[in-house]
Every structure is written in structure tokens, then in C-alpha cells.
Write a protein that holds these residues in place. Structure first.
Motif, PDB file in Angstrom:
ATOM      1  N   PHE A   1       0.832  -1.210   0.000  1.00  0.00           N
ATOM      2  CA  PHE A   1       0.000   0.000   0.000  1.00  0.00           C
ATOM      3  C   PHE A   1       0.865   1.258   0.000  1.00  0.00           C
ATOM      4  N   LEU A   2       1.878   1.240   0.863  1.00  0.00           N
ATOM      5  CA  LEU A   2       2.752   2.410   0.926  1.00  0.00           C
ATOM      6  C   LEU A   2       3.467   2.624  -0.395  1.00  0.00           C
ATOM      7  N   GLY A   3       3.837   1.525  -1.041  1.00  0.00           N
ATOM      8  CA  GLY A   3       4.498   1.644  -2.339  1.00  0.00           C
ATOM      9  C   GLY A   3       3.585   2.263  -3.375  1.00  0.00           C
ATOM     10  N   GLN A   4       2.295   1.807  -3.379  1.00  0.00           N
ATOM     11  CA  GLN A   4       1.332   2.375  -4.320  1.00  0.00           C
ATOM     12  C   GLN A   4       1.095   3.855  -4.030  1.00  0.00           C
ATOM     13  N   ALA A   5       1.001   4.165  -2.736  1.00  0.00           N
ATOM     14  CA  ALA A   5       0.769   5.565  -2.363  1.00  0.00           C
ATOM     15  C   ALA A   5       1.928   6.443  -2.805  1.00  0.00           C
ATOM     16  N   LEU A   6       3.140   5.929  -2.555  1.00  0.00           N
ATOM     17  CA  LEU A   6       4.313   6.699  -2.969  1.00  0.00           C
ATOM     18  C   LEU A   6       4.350   6.872  -4.470  1.00  0.00           C
ATOM     19  N   SER A   7       3.916   5.851  -5.198  1.00  0.00           N
ATOM     20  CA  SER A   7       3.888   5.930  -6.661  1.00  0.00           C
ATOM     21  C   SER A   7       2.913   6.998  -7.126  1.00  0.00           C
ATOM     22  N   ILE A   8       1.749   7.036  -6.468  1.00  0.00           N
ATOM     23  CA  ILE A   8       0.745   8.044  -6.828  1.00  0.00           C
ATOM     24  C   ILE A   8       1.271   9.439  -6.524  1.00  0.00           C
ATOM     25  N   VAL A   9       1.900   9.575  -5.331  1.00  0.00           N
ATOM     26  CA  VAL A   9       2.463  10.873  -4.957  1.00  0.00           C
ATOM     27  C   VAL A   9       3.512  11.296  -5.975  1.00  0.00           C
ATOM     28  N   LYS A  10       4.364  10.330  -6.400  1.00  0.00           N
ATOM     29  CA  LYS A  10       5.397  10.660  -7.382  1.00  0.00           C
ATOM     30  C   LYS A  10       4.782  11.092  -8.705  1.00  0.00           C
ATOM     31  N   GLN A  11       3.693  10.392  -9.125  1.00  0.00           N
ATOM     32  CA  GLN A  11       3.043  10.769 -10.379  1.00  0.00           C
ATOM     33  C   GLN A  11       2.456  12.183 -10.284  1.00  0.00           C
ATOM     34  N   ILE A  12       1.833  12.452  -9.136  1.00  0.00           N
ATOM     35  CA  ILE A  12       1.271  13.793  -8.950  1.00  0.00           C
ATOM     36  C   ILE A  12       2.388  14.831  -8.946  1.00  0.00           C
ATOM     37  N   THR A  13       3.493  14.475  -8.248  1.00  0.00           N
ATOM     38  CA  THR A  13       4.630  15.392  -8.207  1.00  0.00           C
ATOM     39  C   THR A  13       5.176  15.641  -9.599  1.00  0.00           C
ATOM     40  N   ASP A  14       5.275  14.567 -10.391  1.00  0.00           N
ATOM     41  CA  ASP A  14       5.782  14.714 -11.757  1.00  0.00           C
ATOM     42  C   ASP A  14       4.879  15.609 -12.590  1.00  0.00           C
ATOM     43  N   ILE A  15       3.565  15.449 -12.389  1.00  0.00           N
ATOM     44  CA  ILE A  15       2.620  16.277 -13.142  1.00  0.00           C
ATOM     45  C   ILE A  15       2.831  17.752 -12.825  1.00  0.00           C
ATOM     46  N   PHE A  16       2.887  18.046 -11.522  1.00  0.00           N
ATOM     47  CA  PHE A  16       3.051  19.449 -11.141  1.00  0.00           C
ATOM     48  C   PHE A  16       4.444  19.973 -11.510  1.00  0.00           C
ATOM     49  N   THR A  17       5.430  19.077 -11.452  1.00  0.00           N
ATOM     50  CA  THR A  17       6.774  19.486 -11.888  1.00  0.00           C
ATOM     51  C   THR A  17       6.759  19.834 -13.360  1.00  0.00           C
TER      52      THR A  17
ATOM     53  N   SER B   1       6.340  12.253 -16.916  1.00  0.00           N
ATOM     54  CA  SER B   1       5.137  11.708 -16.301  1.00  0.00           C
ATOM     55  C   SER B   1       4.288  10.962 -17.331  1.00  0.00           C
ATOM     56  N   PRO B   2       3.839   9.734 -17.010  1.00  0.00           N
ATOM     57  CA  PRO B   2       2.953   9.012 -17.940  1.00  0.00           C
ATOM     58  C   PRO B   2       1.606   9.699 -18.103  1.00  0.00           C
ATOM     59  N   HIS B   3       1.276  10.636 -17.199  1.00  0.00           N
ATOM     60  CA  HIS B   3       0.015  11.361 -17.288  1.00  0.00           C
ATOM     61  C   HIS B   3       0.181  12.685 -18.032  1.00  0.00           C
ATOM     62  N   PHE B   4       1.383  12.930 -18.547  1.00  0.00           N
ATOM     63  CA  PHE B   4       1.636  14.215 -19.212  1.00  0.00           C
ATOM     64  C   PHE B   4       2.567  13.952 -20.392  1.00  0.00           C
ATOM     65  N   THR B   5       2.107  13.026 -21.283  1.00  0.00           N
ATOM     66  CA  THR B   5       3.009  12.481 -22.295  1.00  0.00           C
ATOM     67  C   THR B   5       3.020  13.252 -23.597  1.00  0.00           C
ATOM     68  N   ARG B   6       2.089  14.187 -23.797  1.00  0.00           N
ATOM     69  CA  ARG B   6       2.013  14.879 -25.090  1.00  0.00           C
ATOM     70  C   ARG B   6       2.002  16.382 -24.848  1.00  0.00           C
ATOM     71  N   PRO B   7       3.146  16.955 -24.466  1.00  0.00           N
ATOM     72  CA  PRO B   7       3.163  18.374 -24.111  1.00  0.00           C
ATOM     73  C   PRO B   7       2.786  19.285 -25.255  1.00  0.00           C
ATOM     74  N   ALA B   8       3.200  18.965 -26.472  1.00  0.00           N
ATOM     75  CA  ALA B   8       2.887  19.847 -27.596  1.00  0.00           C
ATOM     76  C   ALA B   8       1.386  19.922 -27.792  1.00  0.00           C
ATOM     77  N   ARG B   9       0.720  18.742 -27.754  1.00  0.00           N
ATOM     78  CA  ARG B   9      -0.728  18.720 -27.927  1.00  0.00           C
ATOM     79  C   ARG B   9      -1.410  19.466 -26.789  1.00  0.00           C
ATOM     80  N   THR B  10      -0.908  19.251 -25.569  1.00  0.00           N
ATOM     81  CA  THR B  10      -1.503  19.905 -24.413  1.00  0.00           C
ATOM     82  C   THR B  10      -1.410  21.418 -24.533  1.00  0.00           C
ATOM     83  N   LEU B  11      -0.254  21.889 -24.953  1.00  0.00           N
ATOM     84  CA  LEU B  11      -0.079  23.323 -25.077  1.00  0.00           C
ATOM     85  C   LEU B  11      -0.955  23.890 -26.175  1.00  0.00           C
ATOM     86  N   ARG B  12      -1.095  23.110 -27.268  1.00  0.00           N
ATOM     87  CA  ARG B  12      -1.977  23.602 -28.326  1.00  0.00           C
ATOM     88  C   ARG B  12      -3.401  23.694 -27.796  1.00  0.00           C
ATOM     89  N   ALA B  13      -3.805  22.687 -27.034  1.00  0.00           N
ATOM     90  CA  ALA B  13      -5.146  22.725 -26.464  1.00  0.00           C
ATOM     91  C   ALA B  13      -5.290  23.912 -25.521  1.00  0.00           C
TER      92      ALA B  13
END
Length: 667
Positions: A12-28, A115-127
Motif C-alpha cells: 500500500f505504501l508503495g502504491q501511495a508513494l507511486s501516486i504521490v510521485k506521479q502527482i509530483t511529476d505532473i506538477f513538476t 510523467s505518464p500522465h503528461f506524455t504529449r506536451p505539444a498537444r496539451t499546449l496547443r489545447a
């Protein structure tokens, strides 16, 4: 969740840390994206050496209209675009619209996200840029930005400050209430805080011999009975509470009438003819030293003596409206030599100031006087000094070019011994004309005109002080000279003292260039001025608009400047002509962003003070109104006039972009 074992807890702690890291990566990634947009936007604004100006807005694959001639160095290869042309941005290109409205940079081949949740920056910026979000705040200004870069000016000695002479307003022509108010307005540390005062040693012994003199111009030759003495003593007392010292200079426009050939202190019988005989020159020198001693014994700390004023001018003839005297070379040298000897042995420590020529050209023509001067005084009257053509035509434009000023400065430096520190002083200038030519309340002609002249003087001559001629003008004279106006009739109340646009301009100048200033940045053209003092955290923007100088507002176009200091909060005060009156507006705190564009409306001056805790303070009883908009963190647009800081990142814009980004992430 029911955790049955230590392994489950670890999982559980590993999954939580993974989620926190993904969120951190997104905001980074979001932070890095905004930072890149910031860098791109700033670079587009700040890379003026690469001719980078501003483009329109675009998205990947879109075609946009180019707002100005520009080189976009961020693409590979660089894109060169002409004004009005179309610019195609390929897939994956990013424009810097996130920070720096109107500033568009182009970047190609952006790196992929971690971040796997932020994989297409060019498209995102165009949007981000094409979604129906409220991006009106990012619209670029219509006017072209100031194309000239700010130039740093390093003064050879610390700036003593601004000042004025006491002729003729301190010569017993003002009522006591008016005088009280004027002394506070000019010399109080909370008002203009003027640091230089010039005492006029008069030449009048019999006023009837000067029948054409204007009110106040008959200045007594006896310093002990001069009304100026009591005024100067009050100035010394007022300035005693200021951190900056008061510098006092005694100056003479003419020898006493009993020493002149014509018997008047207005000048000789013919133009460019000596008003004093060689035999009387030593007597005149003794008279000046005696006057200085009287001042010192009366508590006036005289530092320098200027014995002649505009000695080359043709206007000093009998029948003139004020005191004046033409001096030939022989008489000048004789007076300077005699005074140097007298002052050296006087024990007063008073320095000799020469030669107060009317304009830089006259100073260059008579550069031999530099050899006799402890201080070099120069006036900077020019063909453009007056606001009506009849007065302007009396001076040739060739009298004051930048080349002439450079020659004067070179002569000053070469004639100053390396082992000494000698000051060059801009000891007299005034701006004005007839009241019909323009209102003294006109910010466009009077405030911006004065600020531009000061900027040019400081940039080209690097003086240690800048002195306005007569800060107070007679409101009944039919002219628009002076920082303030009041009736020279020994009547009137404090409320009859009128603050003109030049007063507010000087109020702003004293805050941008306070005593002790050693370095500042400046740029100016015919209609626009910017002065920046990073050490003081102050900036002044001025725009006449280039319109009709005789109109109240000046008309003309909005001007845009590059913001010259580090990003931060600035307390902004705006000066405009409102309903025919020069009016200060407290805009409040605004965000200034280094390299961003600042739009200033025509007929407007703005003072930016970068210390958020500092109270700017208005001149007492000034025509001032509170801001109707703006406020901390808005990035501009507050208050009347709509002078907006374009390119700063107001909080509303940041939230808009964040909302757009979140929408884009869901696509």
C-alpha cells in the motif's frame, strides 16, 4: 482498506508513494512548462539585440499575422518575419503566450514528459491555447514598443539633487500665506525636498533707473536688506531635517548700478558692450565677497559664488526687463583672477563657479573660462525650450546639439586636473512661453517636456546637480513658466498657489533621482522618456503622445516601454491632465516584470516605486484622486487612463491558464 499483513502495508505504501510521485511529476512538468513559457516570453521581449520584437498569437500548425518586424531565434532555423506578413508554425511548435502578453517566442522539438500522465506536451499546449478560455488579458498593445535600449549613465560624482534660484519670487512679492506654502512645497523633505538654493546678489540701488523691470526683478544690491535673506534663512531651517545637505550658491546677474557705465543694472547702451569699466572690476569683486560674508554671518552656508550670468548674450541692454551684463574676455579674466585670489585668502571656503553661459554652444566658444573655475556652471536653453514658436525662433537649433554637448564635456574633463574632483552643474533652465501657447496644467507639453530635458541633460552632460531657474512664476504675468504659480502682488492666500504639471514632474524626478544617485538608466526620444534607478527601486515612464502640445492632454499615441527592473511589486502613481488640471492618481501596487511591455497612454507620466512598504506620499493639497481600479498583483490597468502593464502575470491570468491546462489534460 483492511491491511492483513506487513506485506500488504508495504504494498500500500508503495502504491501511495507511486501516486504521490506521479502527482509530483505532473506538477513538476506543469511548473517547467510555465517556466519555459516564461523564459520564451521574456527572451522574446528582452532579446532586442537580435531584433526580437513581438508577434501575434499562434498554435502549432496555425498561421498568424506578424505584429512587428521580428527575428525569432528560438526555432531551428531562425524565422525572419516582416510586419504584416504571415508566419506558419509547424507541428510541435510552442509560443510564449503564457507570460509576456504580446511576446511570442517559437520553440521546436520539446522534450517528452517524465510523467505518464503528461506524455504529449505539444498537444496539451496547443489545447491550452485554442480552448475557449478568457485570454483577453494577453492581447498585445496596439502601439509599437520603445525600440531604443536603456543606456546606463554613471555620474562622475554622486548627484547633489535638484534645486532652484530665489530670483524673483523670494524678493518680497508674495504674501506671507503664499510664501509659507511655497517654501513647504519646494524644500520640505516630504515634498520636493530641493537640495540646491541659489541666492541672487542684486545690482539695484535705485529702482527708478530700471523702469521696465518685471515684478520682483529689482533685486537690492545690499544683501543685508534683501528680502531673499529671510527666505534663505527659512530654507536653511526647513532643510535641517533632511538627510541630504543643502547646497547654497550666491550668484550675480549684474554689478551694482553705481559701478555700471549705463547707470542701470539692465545692461549697456549697446548690445555686446561691456557694462562695467576695467577699473571697476576689482571693486565689483570686493562687493561680491562682502555679500558672501554677509550671507555666511547670517547663517546661510554658502558653498560657491557665481559672479557673472550668461555673459555672452545680446539681450543685456538698457531698457531690458531684468538685470544682466555683457562681459568681454578681458573683463571676465580680470574678474575671475581677482576673485580667485580674494576667495583663497578669505577663509570662507567658498568656491568660484563659472561661467553660466546661456547654452552649451556659448560655453564651448568660451571654454577658456574653464581654467579659472572651481565649479563649472552651464545653462541648457535650446531652440525647443519654449512652448511657443515666437520665443523658440530667438534661439538657433545649432546652439545645442549632442555633438556640442560632447565637446563641452570633453573640454571640462580635459581641463580638470586628475588629482581633483570638479563638478559640472546645470545651474539654470526653465520651460514655458505665453499662457496662450499652452496651459501650465498640460502634462503632455510641460511635464513630459521637462522630464525629457532633464534626461537629456543628465545623459549628455552628467552634471552633479540640476537647477530650475525660477520655481515660482507670477500667475498674473500671462506666462506659463514655473513649477508653481502665485500672484506677485503681496496679496493672495495659500489657496492661490497653483501647482502646475511641471511641479508634479519635478516631484517624480526627485524620487527617481534622489541626492546620492551615482548610476541610472535612461532612454528618450521626441515623445517618450524612461528613467530607471535600480538602486532606489524607482522608475519613471513619460509619454507626451507626440500630439498637439497646445492641447490639454496632448493627444497622440500610446507608448510602450520595456520594463527595466527585476520582477516585483511597485507602487504606481500616475500624472495626467484631467478636466484641464494636472492630476495625480494613486494607482496602487502593480506587478512589474523584467522585460515585459508597459503601455503608457498619451499625455501620461507614471512613477513606479519598488519598495512595497514605502509610502509614496502626495504633495500637500495636490490635485489627487484615488485609483478607480488596479491594485496589488494586477499587473497594470488600474486607475484612470488605463496605462497597463502588458506582460506581467496577473493572478487572474494564472488561474485562467491553470484551468485551461486541466481541461486539456482531460482531452
Amino acid at each position: 482498506m483492511d491491511l492483513q499483513s506487513e506485506g500488504d502495508l508495504t504494498k500500500f505504501l508503495g502504491q501511495a508513494l507511486s501516486i504521490v510521485k506521479q502527482i509530483t511529476d505532473i506538477f513538476t512538468e506543469m511548473n517547467e512548462t510555465f517556466q519555459e513559457l516564461t523564459d520564451i516570453g521574456k527572451a522574446a521581449v528582452r532579446s532586442k539585440t537580435n531584433n526580437t520584437i513581438r508577434l501575434g498569437f499562434a498554435t502549432g500548425g496555425a498561421v498568424v499575422s506578424v505584429a512587428a518586424v521580428a527575428v525569432v531565434p528560438f526555432a531551428a532555423p531562425a524565422v525572419v518575419a516582416a510586419a504584416g506578413s504571415a508566419l506558419a508554425l509547424g507541428e510541435g511548435a510552442v509560443i510564449g503566450a503564457g507570460v509576456g502578453a504580446g511576446a511570442v517566442g517559437v520553440a521546436a522539438d520539446r522534450r517528452r514528459s517524465r510523467s505518464p500522465h503528461f506524455t504529449r506536451p505539444a498537444r496539451t499546449l496547443r489545447a491550452l491555447l485554442v480552448r475557449p478560455c478568457d485570454l483577453a488579458a494577453l492581447s498585445p498593445p496596439a502601439a509599437a514598443a520603445m525600440s531604443l535600449n536603456l543606456t546606463s549613465v554613471a555620474l562622475p560624482v554622486p548627484f547633489d539633487g535638484f534645486g532652484t534660484s530665489l530670483a524673483w519670487w523670494a524678493n518680497g512679492v508674495l504674501s506671507q500665506p503664499a510664501l509659507d506654502r511655497i517654501l513647504d512645497l519646494l524644500f520640505s523633505p516630504t515634498q520636493l525636498n530641493l537640495a540646491i538654493a541659489r541666492f541672487n546678489i542684486g545690482g539695484t540701488t535705485d529702482p527708478t533707473k530700471n523702469p521696465n523691470f518685471r515684478t520682483g526683478a529689482n533685486v537690492p544690491a545690499d544683501t543685508a536688506i534683501s528680502p531673499q535673506l529671510a527666505v534663505m534663512q527659512r530654507i536653511v531651517a526647513i532643510r535641517s531635517s533632511s538627510a541630504a545637505p543643502l547646497h547654497v550658491e550666491a550668484f550675480s546677474n549684474s554689478p551694482p548700478q553705481n559701478l555700471t557705465i549705463s547707470g542701470t543694472s539692465a545692461g549697456a547702451a549697446q548690445i555686446q558692450t561691456d557694462c562695467i569699466t576695467p577699473a571697476n572690476v576689482p571693486t565689483f569683486a570686493q562687493f561680491l565677497l562682502s555679500s558672501v560674508r554677509t550671507l555666511i554671518s547670517s547663517g546661510v552656508p554658502v558653498e560657491s559664488l557665481s559672479p557673472i550670468n550668461e555673459p555672452s548674450e545680446v539681450v543685456w541692454v538698457a531698457g531690458n526687463t531684468q538685470e544682466g551684463c555683457y562681459w568681454s574676455k578681458d573683463n571676465r579674466v580680470s574678474l575671475a583672477t581677482t576673485l580667485r585670489t580674494l576667495l583663497a585668502s578669505s577663509g570662507t571656503g567658498v568656491k568660484l563657479a563659472l561661467a553660466d553661459e546661456n547654452n552649451p554652444s556659448a560655453a564651448v566658444d568660451n571654454a577658456y573660462m574653464l581654467a579659472y573655475a572651481d565649479l563649472v556652471n552651464i545653462h541648457t536653453y535650446t531652440a525647443a525650450q519654449f512652448t511657443n514658436s515666437s520665443l523658440a525662433s530667438s534661439l538657433a537649433a545649432s546652439q545645442d546639439t549632442d555633438a556640442i554637448r560632447a565637446s563641452l564635456l570633453s573640454s571640462f574633463r580635459s581641463s580638470t586636473p586628475a588629482s581633483t574632483t570638479r563638478k559640472l552643474i546645470m545651474s539654470e533652465y526653465t520651460l514655458g512661453g505665453t499662457i496662450a501657447s499652452s496651459s501650465p496644467q498640460s502634462v503632455s507639453s510641460h511635464a513630459v517636456g521637462l522630464i525629457r530635458h532633464v534626461a537629456r541633460d543628465l545623459a549628455t552632460l552628467q552634471p552633479a546637480a540640476w537647477v530650475y531657474w525660477q520655481a515660482v512664476e507670477d500667475s498674473t504675468s500671462g506666462t506659463n513658466y514655473g513649477l508653481v504659480q502665485a500672484p506677485f502682488t503681496n496679496a493672495g492666500e495659500a489657496g492661490d498657489v497653483i501647482l502646475g504639471a511641471q511641479y508634479y514632474a519635478m516631484w517624480m524626478l526627485t524620487r527617481v533621482l534622489p541626492p546620492g544617485t551615482t548610476k541610472f538608466d535612461q532612454v528618450y526620444d521626441t515623445a517618450r522618456v524612461a528613467l530607471s534607478n535600480p538602486a532606489a527601486g524607482t522608475i519613471l515612464f513619460a509619454n507626451s503622445g507626440g500630439g498637439d502640445p497646445s492641447s490639454a492632454t496632448g493627444g497622440g499615441a500610446q507608448a510602450t516601454f520595456w520594463f527595466p527592473q527585476q520582477t516585483g511589486q511597485f507602487n504606481v502613481t500616475r500624472l495626467q491632465t484631467t478636466n484641464g488640471v494636472a492630476t495625480l492618481t494613486a494607482v496602487g501596487f502593480q506587478t512589474g516584470t523584467l522585460g515585459a511591455a508597459v503601455a503608457i497612454a498619451a499625455g501620461t507620466v507614471e512613477l513606479w516605486v519598488g519598495n512595497p512598504s514605502a509610502a509614496v506620499g502626495f504633495p500637500s493639497n495636490a490635485s489627487a484622486v484615488a485609483s478607480t481600479g488596479g491594485g496589488a498583483g494586477t499587473g497594470g490597468g488600474g486607475g484612470k487612463g488605463g496605462a497597463a502593464v502588458v506582460g506581467a502575470a496577473p493572478l487572474s491570468m494564472v488561474w485562467t491558464l491553470l484551468l485551461c491546462l486541466l481541461v486539456a489534460l482531460m482531452v
